[in-house]
Motif scaffolding. Structure first.
Motif, short mmCIF file in Angstrom:
data_model
loop_
_atom_site.label_atom_id
_atom_site.label_comp_id
_atom_site.label_asym_id
_atom_site.label_seq_id
_atom_site.Cartn_x
_atom_site.Cartn_y
_atom_site.Cartn_z
N LEU A 157 -50.92 -21.95 -18.15
CA LEU A 157 -50.42 -23.31 -17.96
C LEU A 157 -51.03 -23.94 -16.71
O LEU A 157 -51.44 -25.11 -16.72
CB LEU A 157 -48.90 -23.30 -17.86
N ILE A 158 -51.09 -23.18 -15.62
CA ILE A 158 -51.63 -23.75 -14.37
C ILE A 158 -53.11 -24.09 -14.56
O ILE A 158 -53.57 -25.16 -14.14
CB ILE A 158 -51.44 -22.76 -13.20
N ARG A 159 -53.86 -23.19 -15.20
CA ARG A 159 -55.29 -23.45 -15.42
C ARG A 159 -55.47 -24.70 -16.27
O ARG A 159 -56.28 -25.56 -15.96
CB ARG A 159 -55.93 -22.27 -16.14
N GLN A 160 -54.66 -24.77 -17.32
CA GLN A 160 -54.71 -25.90 -18.24
C GLN A 160 -54.44 -27.20 -17.49
O GLN A 160 -55.13 -28.18 -17.66
CB GLN A 160 -53.61 -25.69 -19.27
N ALA A 161 -53.42 -27.15 -16.63
CA ALA A 161 -53.04 -28.36 -15.89
C ALA A 161 -54.19 -28.87 -15.05
O ALA A 161 -54.42 -30.08 -14.95
CB ALA A 161 -51.83 -28.07 -15.01
N ASN A 162 -54.95 -27.97 -14.46
CA ASN A 162 -56.02 -28.42 -13.57
C ASN A 162 -57.28 -28.82 -14.31
O ASN A 162 -58.25 -29.27 -13.71
CB ASN A 162 -56.28 -27.37 -12.50
N GLN A 163 -57.29 -28.64 -15.65
CA GLN A 163 -58.39 -29.18 -16.45
C GLN A 163 -58.02 -30.56 -16.99
O GLN A 163 -58.87 -31.29 -17.48
CB GLN A 163 -58.69 -28.26 -17.65
N GLY A 185 -62.97 -27.97 -12.75
CA GLY A 185 -62.33 -29.05 -13.49
C GLY A 185 -62.13 -30.22 -12.56
O GLY A 185 -62.39 -30.10 -11.36
N PRO A 186 -61.65 -31.35 -13.09
CA PRO A 186 -61.40 -32.48 -12.19
C PRO A 186 -60.20 -32.11 -11.32
O PRO A 186 -59.10 -31.95 -11.82
CB PRO A 186 -61.06 -33.62 -13.15
N THR A 187 -60.40 -31.94 -10.05
CA THR A 187 -59.34 -31.49 -9.16
C THR A 187 -58.93 -32.66 -8.29
O THR A 187 -59.63 -33.00 -7.34
CB THR A 187 -59.85 -30.32 -8.30
N PRO A 188 -57.81 -33.30 -8.62
CA PRO A 188 -57.49 -34.56 -7.93
C PRO A 188 -57.24 -34.37 -6.43
O PRO A 188 -57.27 -35.34 -5.68
CB PRO A 188 -56.22 -35.04 -8.63
N PHE A 189 -57.00 -33.14 -6.00
CA PHE A 189 -56.65 -32.92 -4.60
C PHE A 189 -57.77 -32.22 -3.85
O PHE A 189 -57.53 -31.59 -2.83
CB PHE A 189 -55.36 -32.10 -4.51
N PHE A 190 -59.01 -32.31 -4.36
CA PHE A 190 -60.07 -31.52 -3.73
C PHE A 190 -60.37 -31.97 -2.30
O PHE A 190 -60.62 -31.14 -1.42
CB PHE A 190 -61.35 -31.54 -4.57
N PRO A 233 -47.99 -30.93 -6.72
CA PRO A 233 -47.17 -29.76 -7.06
C PRO A 233 -47.99 -28.48 -7.14
O PRO A 233 -47.46 -27.37 -6.95
CB PRO A 233 -46.56 -30.10 -8.42
N ASN A 234 -49.28 -28.60 -7.40
CA ASN A 234 -50.13 -27.43 -7.55
C ASN A 234 -50.09 -26.54 -6.31
O ASN A 234 -50.20 -25.31 -6.41
CB ASN A 234 -51.55 -27.87 -7.84
N THR A 235 -49.91 -27.12 -5.12
CA THR A 235 -49.92 -26.31 -3.90
C THR A 235 -48.74 -25.34 -3.86
O THR A 235 -48.78 -24.31 -3.21
CB THR A 235 -49.92 -27.21 -2.64
N PHE A 236 -47.66 -25.67 -4.59
CA PHE A 236 -46.54 -24.73 -4.68
C PHE A 236 -46.69 -23.80 -5.86
O PHE A 236 -46.26 -22.65 -5.81
CB PHE A 236 -45.22 -25.50 -4.81
#
Lengths: 312, 557
Positions: free
Chosen positions: B478-484, B184-189, B452-455
């Motif tokens: 929820l976490i998977r959804q957030a990263n899409q 998915g689009p991962t803004p912190f890649f 926040p994803n790192t936590f």
């Protein structure tokens, strides 16, 4: 001239030895205090005793790092726990380990030495060479290895058989066994030497000719004659076991929190030594208590030895 | 045993001789140790590392060393910890944000001289994901297409086969170009690419020596340093890698990283001039912070770090959420930050610290002993009756022990339950945690990137850093959804909902406080120790200002 039994004469000699008598008093008073300490924190005593004596060793308070004051005679630590009561409860552990360790060494040492000396011959040689071998091992290293290798196993086993509540005393058990197991060597040698000289005495021959068995001769006739020197030596073993335990605790291998011993208190205090700021009461009081007690126990033991064996 | 010898000298002569012989040996041995040159900089780095393999390490002290030896496609800007070009000089990102094309620098080589190629990148990332590598941090690569499928051994529904390493969405187009497909689009890649788990490791050495590759010399490194030696419980010495692409900007030649678990030891070494920098969060002399805070060599700063307690969900009675809530509700966090940590930490009720742009954490469980006692009674332990004695695992450190003693008392006082302290060294601590061999444990987490994803992603069921046995399908979704999600506001809302589960509704953890960073160094002597949100301190910008370097000292001799 009145006639006195050997014990009465020994006691008279002991009383003339001033350092030994003072030490006996010190140890006695300290022992009494340590035994009664848990009672002091009961509400019934709150109004009778000075407040400095009524703290609990495990209870925190808001008085963090308080230097010695009228409320906290020996100051407090980071959790606001009263240092005097910590030393008193540490004394329970230290002295308990000292006494039990000495008793373990007493049982093993006396039996080993008495049997070796009494049986004699090939057995004597084998048993005493075994003692020599153990002597050559650095005993503290032996205890450290024992604790680090076997503790987890024993703890798991205890938890399984007797539950976690018993398993938390595992470390203390190991200290008893481990220290006891390395401090019986000298005891065995002394007892063997005494038994060797006693077993050819006339009264032993007499009792043998009357048909007494080996066990009876050993335990009813020979050992009672060695009892004096055993007592002397046991009073000298107690302080050395206490020191052993303190050393192990200092290395972090002794008593684990929430229990504290003098050694772990000193280790905690030593952690505070730095050039910026030193909470001196955290190291000075436990260290002074330990040193004084060890000195007193040694004076007492020396006094006993001189009293029982004026030639020594 | 002076007491014994006094009375029974002859009996003890053997032991005396043994002691004397040992002492003589010890003196002789130290006397023979050739005098080692002092490194340019001596750094107190925290606990003895578990490993130096960047793919394996999870702890901060370990990561700092691994990060000095191995570099990723990007690296951290030492000032603000943002990703800047590392082994890759530039990259193209597709419109949808799901395809990255990295262009490697033309001049990059291993410290042993062989070129670093795109194949090495592919190898390194596949290795990190390989279930046989067993990296607890493999979750950092789940954003790559089929990364999670490969790591967890899923079966491809289309072909009926298991996912293999070739399915992972990373390929070498040519020796200098790597193409990466994301889930998915991962803004912190790009931040992830600077992280150690994604660092480039030497394929040849690993394939040749297997698990022992870190012990073999020469060990090829891709980062700014080579490993001079690693002596357990003494020091790790690293030397500038002259073949590093940016070797010209490395400000030092030789650095020693000393392991220490006692803050007082570290401080004493610093004050006596044996160490130049102290920078680990476990080496803060908290008892002295009130005095130290005003000194010019003490630098405090905010960063993304949380101190919390993990509960082992796989063990009774912690499988009951009411028990966990009860234990969390009686924690007087104010007392802990004011009396124990004392560096100005803020108390925490949630996991994600403040300071993340566009995200505000939910309020978690506060302090309510009344409610806690009620919950514990409902769970079947009124007044703590029948509650088994449980342990609290923590790694050796004065501060952790002090916190543990406070927790012990709070739980005893408010709930009537008994906790036993279990202190172990760093390696045992980490492995006990990951094998779920504890009841409760002291934990901390430092952000790996500013999101926040790192936590939050570490508490997904399959994540190697979960370490609680907690599995909540709703949370995972929820976490998977957030990263899409591409819309940052909507994404923040989804992450918020997930965190509500984590800290309020079904908490596997009890947050205590947010860290305050403390670095100790003299700015007149050392420069290049920057304070940033990730508590990242690369070694290469560190510089001695007084100009005394190992090279010069050697020349002077």
């Amino acid at each position: 001239m009145e006639s006195l039994s050997p014990n009465q004469r020994a006691w008279r000699r002991f009383k003339q030895n001033r350092p030994a008598v003072v030490s006996l008093w010190f140890v006695g008073v300290l022992g009494l205090f340590v035994l009664l300490w848990p009672l002091f924190s009961r509400p019934a005593f709150a109004n009778i005793l000075p407040i400095g004596l009524t703290h609990s060793a495990v209870k925190g308070s808001d008085a963090q790092y308080s230097p010695p004051t009228l409320t906290h005679w020996f100051g407090t630590d980071i959790h606001g726990r009263d240092q005097l009561s910590r030393i008193m409860s540490g004394a329970r552990v230290s002295i308990l380990v000292g006494i039990v360790g000495a008793l373990v060494s007493l049982v093993i040492g006396v039996l080993w030495g008495a049997i070796a000396g009494y049986v004699g011959g090939w057995w004597d040689g084998a048993m005493m060479r075994f003692v020599d071998i153990l002597y050559s091992l650095p005993s503290i290293v032996f205890v450290i290895v024992l604790i680090t290798t076997l503790e987890e196993l024993a703890k798991g086993w205890l938890t399984q058989k007797l539950g976690a509540n018993v398993a938390q005393y595992c470390r203390m058990l190991f200290l008893f066994v481990g220290i006891g197991a390395v401090s019986w060597l000298t005891m065995a040698r002394i007892v063997r030497g005494q038994v060797l000289t006693l077993k050819n005495r006339n009264f032993v021959d007499a009792s043998r000719s009357l048909g007494a068995g080996h066990t009876r001769i050993l335990f009813r006739h020979i050992l009672p004659n060695v009892i004096g020197i055993i007592i002397v030596y046991i009073t000298l073993t107690v302080p050395s076991v206490i020191l052993y335990e303190s050393f192990l605790s200092y290395l972090g291998l002794g008593i684990q929190p929430p229990f504290a011993s003098w050694g772990s208190l000193i280790a905690e205090g030593a952690g505070q030594l730095n050039p910026v700021r030193v909470y001196w009461w955290l190291i000075v009081y436990p260290a002074v208590t330990l040193v004084t007690t060890l000195l007193a126990l040694n004076f007492f033991g020396d006094g006993l030895r001189d009293a029982f064996d004026p030639r020594g | 045993m002076a007491f014994v010898t006094a009375s029974l000298k002859q009996a003890n002569w053997i032991r005396r001789w043994a002691v004397a012989a040992c002492a003589v040996l010890a003196i002789w041995a130290t006397g023979c140790g050739h005098k080692e040159e002092r490194a340019d900089l001596v750094i107190m780095n925290g606990a003895e590392p578990e490993s130096l393999d960047p793919t394996i390490v999870t702890g901060q002290p370990d990561g700092r060393v691994a990060g000095a030896l191995f570099e990723g496609l990007t690296r951290f800007n030492p000032k603000n910890a943002k990703p800047i070009p590392g082994l890759a000089e530039r990259w193209d990102i597709s419109e949808d944000g799901q395809t990255y094309t990295f262009h490697l620098r033309p001049n990059i080589v291993w410290s042993t001289g062989e070129p670093i190629t795109a194949d090495d990148v592919v190898y390194s990332w596949r290795r990190a994901l390989d279930p046989l590598t067993a990296s607890d941090y493999a979750g950092q690569l789940y954003y790559i297409k089929n990364g999670e499928n490969f790591n967890t051994g899923k079966t491809n529904a289309a072909t009926g086969n298991r996912y293999v390493k070739e399915d992972v969405g990373v390929e070498a187009i040519d020796p200098r170009t790597v193409k990466v497909l994301l889930e998915g689009p991962t803004p912190f890649f790009l931040d992830l690419c600077a992280f150690r788990t994604l660092a480039i490791v030497p394929r040849q050495a690993i394939e040749k020596h297997g698990d022992r590759w870190l012990m073999e010399r020469p060990m090829p490194t891709s980062g700014p340093y080579t490993l001079e030696f690693w002596r357990i419980h003494d020091r790790i010495r690293v030397r500038k890698n002259p073949r590093y692409w940016d070797a010209a900007n490395i400000q030092n030649e030789l650095i020693d990283l000393l392991p220490a678990e006692s803050a007082n030891t570290a401080l004493n070494l610093y004050l006596s001039g044996e160490a130049d920098v102290i920078w680990d969060k476990n080496l803060v002399p908290s008892e002295l912070m009130d005095v130290l805070k005003g000194r010019p060599y003490v630098h405090t700063y905010d960063y993304l770090g949380t101190y919390f307690v993990r509960f082992n969900i796989t063990r009774k009675p912690f499988d009951d959420v009411r028990v966990r809530k009860a234990l969390s509700l009686v924690l007087d966090k104010k007392r802990i930050v004011e009396r124990i940590t004392r560096s100005g930490e803020k108390i925490a009720t949630c996991l994600t610290p403040p300071g993340m742009e566009g995200y505000t954490s939910p309020e978690g469980l506060g302090y309510d002993p009344e409610q806690a006692r009620k919950l514990l009674a409902e769970a079947g332990y009124p007044g703590g009756k029948g509650f088994p004695t449980f342990n609290y695992l923590f790694n050796t450190s004065e501060m952790h022990k002090q916190v543990a003693v406070e927790l012990q008392e709070m739980w005893k006082k408010e709930l009537g339950i008994n906790m036993e302290l279990r202190q172990t060294e760093w390696k045992v601590y980490l492995s006990s945690q990951s094998q779920l061999d504890y009841d409760t444990t002291r934990s901390s987490w430092i952000g790996d990137y500013v999101d926040p994803n790192t936590f939050l992603d570490m508490f997904m069921s399959g994540n190697g850093n979960n370490r609680t046995g907690w599995k909540n399908p709703k949370y995972d979704d929820l976490i998977r959804q957030a990263n899409q999600e591409r819309d940052p506001v909507k994404r923040a809302k989804i992450l918020y909902d997930a965190e509500v589960l984590l800290v309020r509704e079904d908490p596997p953890i009890a947050p205590l406080f947010f860290y305050i960073g403390v670095n100790i160094f003299d700015p007149a002597k050392v420069e290049g120790v920057h304070q940033n949100l990730l508590d990242e301190h690369p070694l290469w910008p560190l510089k001695r200002k007084d100009g005394r370097t190992a090279a010069k000292a050697a020349a002077a001799k």
